[in-house]
Design a protein around this motif. Structure first.
Motif, PDB file in Angstrom:
ATOM      1  N   ASP A 323      32.823 -63.896  16.414  1.00 43.68           N
ATOM      2  CA  ASP A 323      32.043 -62.961  15.138  1.00 43.68           C
ATOM      3  C   ASP A 323      32.065 -62.125  15.848  1.00 43.68           C
ATOM      4  O   ASP A 323      31.922 -61.191  15.134  1.00 43.68           O
ATOM      5  N   LEU A 324      31.185 -62.702  16.589  1.00 41.96           N
ATOM      6  CA  LEU A 324      30.088 -61.518  17.331  1.00 41.96           C
ATOM      7  C   LEU A 324      30.340 -60.609  18.380  1.00 41.96           C
ATOM      8  O   LEU A 324      30.935 -61.725  19.744  1.00 41.96           O
ATOM      9  N   ARG A 325      29.888 -59.996  18.584  1.00 43.92           N
ATOM     10  CA  ARG A 325      30.322 -59.326  20.611  1.00 43.92           C
ATOM     11  C   ARG A 325      29.194 -57.934  20.675  1.00 43.92           C
ATOM     12  O   ARG A 325      29.251 -57.396  18.797  1.00 43.92           O
ATOM     13  N   TRP A 326      28.526 -58.027  21.451  1.00 41.66           N
ATOM     14  CA  TRP A 326      27.417 -56.770  22.021  1.00 41.66           C
ATOM     15  C   TRP A 326      28.505 -55.931  22.462  1.00 41.66           C
ATOM     16  O   TRP A 326      29.248 -55.711  23.151  1.00 41.66           O
ATOM     17  N   ALA A 327      28.374 -54.632  22.571  1.00 42.51           N
ATOM     18  CA  ALA A 327      29.017 -52.918  22.617  1.00 42.51           C
ATOM     19  C   ALA A 327      28.314 -51.977  22.726  1.00 42.51           C
ATOM     20  O   ALA A 327      27.399 -51.920  22.135  1.00 42.51           O
ATOM     21  N   THR A 328      28.564 -51.125  24.213  1.00 44.22           N
ATOM     22  CA  THR A 328      27.707 -50.173  24.755  1.00 44.22           C
ATOM     23  C   THR A 328      28.359 -49.346  23.780  1.00 44.22           C
ATOM     24  O   THR A 328      29.706 -49.298  23.671  1.00 44.22           O
ATOM     25  N   ARG A 329      27.642 -48.411  25.111  1.00 43.94           N
ATOM     26  CA  ARG A 329      27.838 -47.240  23.552  1.00 43.94           C
ATOM     27  C   ARG A 329      29.576 -46.493  23.697  1.00 43.94           C
ATOM     28  O   ARG A 329      30.649 -45.924  22.933  1.00 43.94           O
ATOM     29  N   PRO A 330      30.204 -46.918  25.796  1.00 43.94           N
ATOM     30  CA  PRO A 330      31.105 -46.377  26.797  1.00 43.94           C
ATOM     31  C   PRO A 330      33.085 -47.437  25.276  1.00 43.94           C
ATOM     32  O   PRO A 330      33.431 -46.555  24.903  1.00 43.94           O
ATOM     33  N   ASP A 331      31.876 -48.903  24.925  1.00 41.35           N
ATOM     34  CA  ASP A 331      32.757 -50.072  24.971  1.00 41.35           C
ATOM     35  C   ASP A 331      33.533 -49.393  23.559  1.00 41.35           C
ATOM     36  O   ASP A 331      34.260 -49.692  23.269  1.00 41.35           O
ATOM     37  N   LEU A 332      32.094 -48.462  22.518  1.00 44.17           N
ATOM     38  CA  LEU A 332      33.133 -48.087  20.805  1.00 44.17           C
ATOM     39  C   LEU A 332      34.582 -47.630  21.230  1.00 44.17           C
ATOM     40  O   LEU A 332      34.824 -47.757  19.979  1.00 44.17           O
ATOM     41  N   ASP A 333      34.510 -46.539  21.717  1.00 40.92           N
ATOM     42  CA  ASP A 333      35.731 -45.858  21.784  1.00 40.92           C
ATOM     43  C   ASP A 333      37.396 -46.246  21.710  1.00 40.92           C
ATOM     44  O   ASP A 333      38.061 -46.082  21.527  1.00 40.92           O
ATOM     45  N   ALA A 334      36.999 -48.115  22.358  1.00 38.88           N
ATOM     46  CA  ALA A 334      38.267 -48.384  22.683  1.00 38.88           C
ATOM     47  C   ALA A 334      37.944 -49.404  21.699  1.00 38.88           C
ATOM     48  O   ALA A 334      38.697 -51.116  21.532  1.00 38.88           O
ATOM     49  N   ILE A 335      37.193 -49.952  20.713  1.00 37.62           N
ATOM     50  CA  ILE A 335      37.043 -50.779  19.770  1.00 37.62           C
ATOM     51  C   ILE A 335      38.158 -50.157  18.316  1.00 37.62           C
ATOM     52  O   ILE A 335      37.545 -49.238  17.977  1.00 37.62           O
ATOM     53  N   GLY A 336      38.417 -51.050  17.642  1.00 37.12           N
ATOM     54  CA  GLY A 336      38.778 -50.805  16.413  1.00 37.12           C
ATOM     55  C   GLY A 336      37.810 -50.608  15.370  1.00 37.12           C
ATOM     56  O   GLY A 336      36.698 -52.119  15.253  1.00 37.12           O
ATOM     57  N   LEU A 337      37.051 -49.762  14.887  1.00 37.23           N
ATOM     58  CA  LEU A 337      36.420 -49.529  14.285  1.00 37.23           C
ATOM     59  C   LEU A 337      36.664 -48.986  12.672  1.00 37.23           C
ATOM     60  O   LEU A 337      37.231 -47.895  12.514  1.00 37.23           O
ATOM     61  N   PRO A 338      36.020 -49.403  11.440  1.00 31.79           N
ATOM     62  CA  PRO A 338      36.346 -48.354  10.102  1.00 31.79           C
ATOM     63  C   PRO A 338      35.563 -47.560  10.639  1.00 31.79           C
ATOM     64  O   PRO A 338      34.581 -47.018  10.868  1.00 31.79           O
ATOM     65  N   ALA A 339      36.358 -46.254   9.785  1.00 40.21           N
ATOM     66  CA  ALA A 339      35.853 -44.538  10.035  1.00 40.21           C
ATOM     67  C   ALA A 339      34.313 -44.413  10.015  1.00 40.21           C
ATOM     68  O   ALA A 339      33.733 -43.864  10.550  1.00 40.21           O
ATOM     69  N   PRO A 340      33.703 -45.609   8.792  1.00 40.21           N
ATOM     70  CA  PRO A 340      32.174 -44.666   8.158  1.00 40.21           C
ATOM     71  C   PRO A 340      31.524 -46.023   9.527  1.00 40.21           C
ATOM     72  O   PRO A 340      30.239 -44.752   9.776  1.00 40.21           O
ATOM     73  N   VAL A 341      31.864 -46.749   9.624  1.00 37.90           N
ATOM     74  CA  VAL A 341      30.573 -47.215  11.274  1.00 37.90           C
ATOM     75  C   VAL A 341      31.153 -46.949  11.417  1.00 37.90           C
ATOM     76  O   VAL A 341      29.777 -46.038  12.941  1.00 37.90           O
ATOM     77  N   ARG A 342      32.186 -45.945  12.793  1.00 41.93           N
ATOM     78  CA  ARG A 342      32.243 -45.509  13.911  1.00 41.93           C
ATOM     79  C   ARG A 342      31.677 -44.094  13.336  1.00 41.93           C
ATOM     80  O   ARG A 342      30.421 -43.583  14.188  1.00 41.93           O
ATOM     81  N   LYS A 343      31.401 -43.461  12.625  1.00 34.25           N
ATOM     82  CA  LYS A 343      30.294 -42.162  11.954  1.00 34.25           C
ATOM     83  C   LYS A 343      28.923 -42.467  12.040  1.00 34.25           C
ATOM     84  O   LYS A 343      28.633 -41.549  13.031  1.00 34.25           O
ATOM     85  N   LEU A 344      28.744 -43.514  11.803  1.00 40.32           N
ATOM     86  CA  LEU A 344      27.234 -43.707  11.729  1.00 40.32           C
ATOM     87  C   LEU A 344      27.179 -44.168  12.738  1.00 40.32           C
ATOM     88  O   LEU A 344      25.730 -43.573  13.612  1.00 40.32           O
ATOM     89  N   LEU A 345      27.539 -44.787  13.784  1.00 42.10           N
ATOM     90  CA  LEU A 345      27.403 -45.091  15.182  1.00 42.10           C
ATOM     91  C   LEU A 345      27.463 -43.821  16.297  1.00 42.10           C
ATOM     92  O   LEU A 345      26.258 -43.825  17.130  1.00 42.10           O
ATOM     93  N   GLN A 346      27.740 -43.325  15.768  1.00 43.08           N
ATOM     94  CA  GLN A 346      28.373 -41.791  16.511  1.00 43.08           C
ATOM     95  C   GLN A 346      27.036 -40.713  16.082  1.00 43.08           C
ATOM     96  O   GLN A 346      26.164 -40.068  17.332  1.00 43.08           O
ATOM     97  N   GLU A 347      26.408 -40.948  14.697  1.00 44.81           N
ATOM     98  CA  GLU A 347      25.157 -40.437  14.492  1.00 44.81           C
ATOM     99  C   GLU A 347      23.682 -40.802  14.679  1.00 44.81           C
ATOM    100  O   GLU A 347      22.231 -39.880  14.901  1.00 44.81           O
ATOM    101  N   ARG A 348      23.374 -41.920  14.943  1.00 44.74           N
ATOM    102  CA  ARG A 348      22.770 -42.322  14.828  1.00 44.74           C
ATOM    103  C   ARG A 348      21.625 -42.441  16.232  1.00 44.74           C
ATOM    104  O   ARG A 348      22.468 -41.859  17.261  1.00 44.74           O
ATOM    105  N   THR A 349      19.971 -42.292  15.966  1.00 48.56           N
ATOM    106  CA  THR A 349      19.145 -41.560  17.444  1.00 48.56           C
ATOM    107  C   THR A 349      19.027 -42.379  17.900  1.00 48.56           C
ATOM    108  O   THR A 349      18.861 -43.899  17.726  1.00 48.56           O
ATOM    109  N   THR A 350      18.199 -42.732  18.811  1.00 48.43           N
ATOM    110  CA  THR A 350      17.640 -43.119  19.685  1.00 48.43           C
ATOM    111  C   THR A 350      15.983 -43.211  19.596  1.00 48.43           C
ATOM    112  O   THR A 350      15.511 -42.403  18.994  1.00 48.43           O
TER     113      THR A 350
END
Length: 350
Positions: A323-350
């Motif tokens: 139930d745990l996995r590491w995901a790279t930024r390119p991985d996220l496009d192919a993973i089913g994520l809740p909308a607010p989580v996707r938004k949070l990940l897209q807006e996060r800064t380095t």
């Protein structure tokens, strides 16, 4: 009482001039494409659905392809549309069609309604649009139109009111052009007889509409008796490793965002810290609060309090916890994520 005899001819004539004739599920209009569009269109506007529909069809072009697809792939293709139970029911229904109906949707009202996620109105839309069968629909747009034209009082969700509306919908069915009739009703409610500011001056039914005649357009249909939505709070951990990968956790198989990948989520900060210290190498006190996110569900509002932290790794190998996995930024496009989580990940800064 409004005369129902010429309503279908009027709306079909309006549809021929002003209806939507170039939607992707209309060309070609197959049972699978109609079904997929109807499920996507539940609680979602056409303008939003078109892009998702095309992407879904490109990857899973027919019912057997959907049935054999992994759930993660189906949820990833659905990600952003919301109401993820629709996607899970779609997937489950496809599997049942393969098991029970030879890999096809059944051309039968009762058999369709027996499938997960298909109610009477959706079944009617499939039957009429895919096979031109005489089957009524009663979605939100149609309910609104019928309540106004026939002056039906009461919230349309009440069983007694809904029964009355179904009876009218049956009575209005024309003898031919059933696919066009179904689309005409949906288009008419979505583009002309809208909830707010309906275009009554150009309405083809204005002379027979009870709501217009009695000055009750704003009153009909009656609103659902409501109460303020409750507010809930949750904590999410945005955990990254030194390579910039983010740690995702699969949601439980039932409940909100079921089976989607999300960020580790906890009811309070103490639970979040305890989970962190059990699973990760790092100092939880280094976690930096991020701005809260608001997300609305149909029955409550959720305020998400995210915290971001960079860690050196997990205390146990990732393979020890499915139930745990590491995901790279390119991985996220192919993973089913809740909308607010996707938004949070897209807006996060380095």
């Amino acid at each position: 009482m409004t005369d129902a005899s010429d309503i279908a001819p009027r709306l079909l004539a309006w549809f021929d001039r002003h209806g939507r004739h170039d939607l992707p599920w209309q060309h070609p209009r197959t049972p699978y494409r109609v079904w997929l569009s109807e499920i996507m269109l539940q609680q979602t506007q056409v303008s939003v659905v078109v892009g998702y529909f095309n992407r879904f069809i490109d990857v899973l072009p027919d019912l057997p392809a959907l049935a054999s697809a992994p759930q993660d792939q189906v949820l990833a293709l659905w990600s952003g549309l919301g109401y993820y139970a629709r996607a899970r029911n779609l997937h489950a229904a496809a599997k049942l069609c393969v098991a029970r109906h030879g890999g096809n949707l059944p051309r039968d009202l009762d058999a369709l309604v027996a499938l997960p996620g298909i109610g009477r109105s959706t079944a009617g839309a499939i039957l009429s649009q895919a096979w031109n069968d005489r089957a009524p629909i009663l979605d939100g747009n149609v309910k609104r139109v019928l309540c106004r034209v026939f002056g039906i009082d009461g919230w349309p969700g009440l069983p007694a009111v809904e029964k009355q509306l179904w009876s009218i919908a049956e009575r209005l069915l024309p003898s031919a052009r059933l696919a066009d009739w179904t689309q005409a009703q949906m288009d008419f409610g979505a583009t002309l007889c809208k909830r707010a500011n309906p275009a009554c001056a150009i309405c083809p039914l204005q002379d027979v509409c009870v709501a217009r005649r009695e000055g009750r357009i704003a009153e009909l249909p009656a609103a659902k008796p409501g109460k303020p939505l409750p507010q809930r709070e949750t904590r999410m951990l945005l955990i990254e490793d030194s390579d910039g990968r983010v740690l995702l956790q699969r949601r439980p198989p039932t409940g909100v965002w079921a089976a989607l990948w999300s960020l580790p989520q906890h009811d309070d900060l103490a639970d979040a810290q305890a989970w962190f210290e059990q699973h990760l190498d790092g100092d939880f006190m280094d976690a930096r609060p991020l701005p809260p996110l608001e997300h609305g569900f149909s029955h409550y509002r959720l305020r998400i309090h995210p915290r971001r932290i960079i860690v050196s790794g997990l205390r146990a190998a990732i393979g020890d916890n499915a139930d745990l996995r590491w995901a790279t930024r390119p991985d996220l496009d192919a993973i089913g994520l809740p909308a607010p989580v996707r938004k949070l990940l897209q807006e996060r800064t380095t």
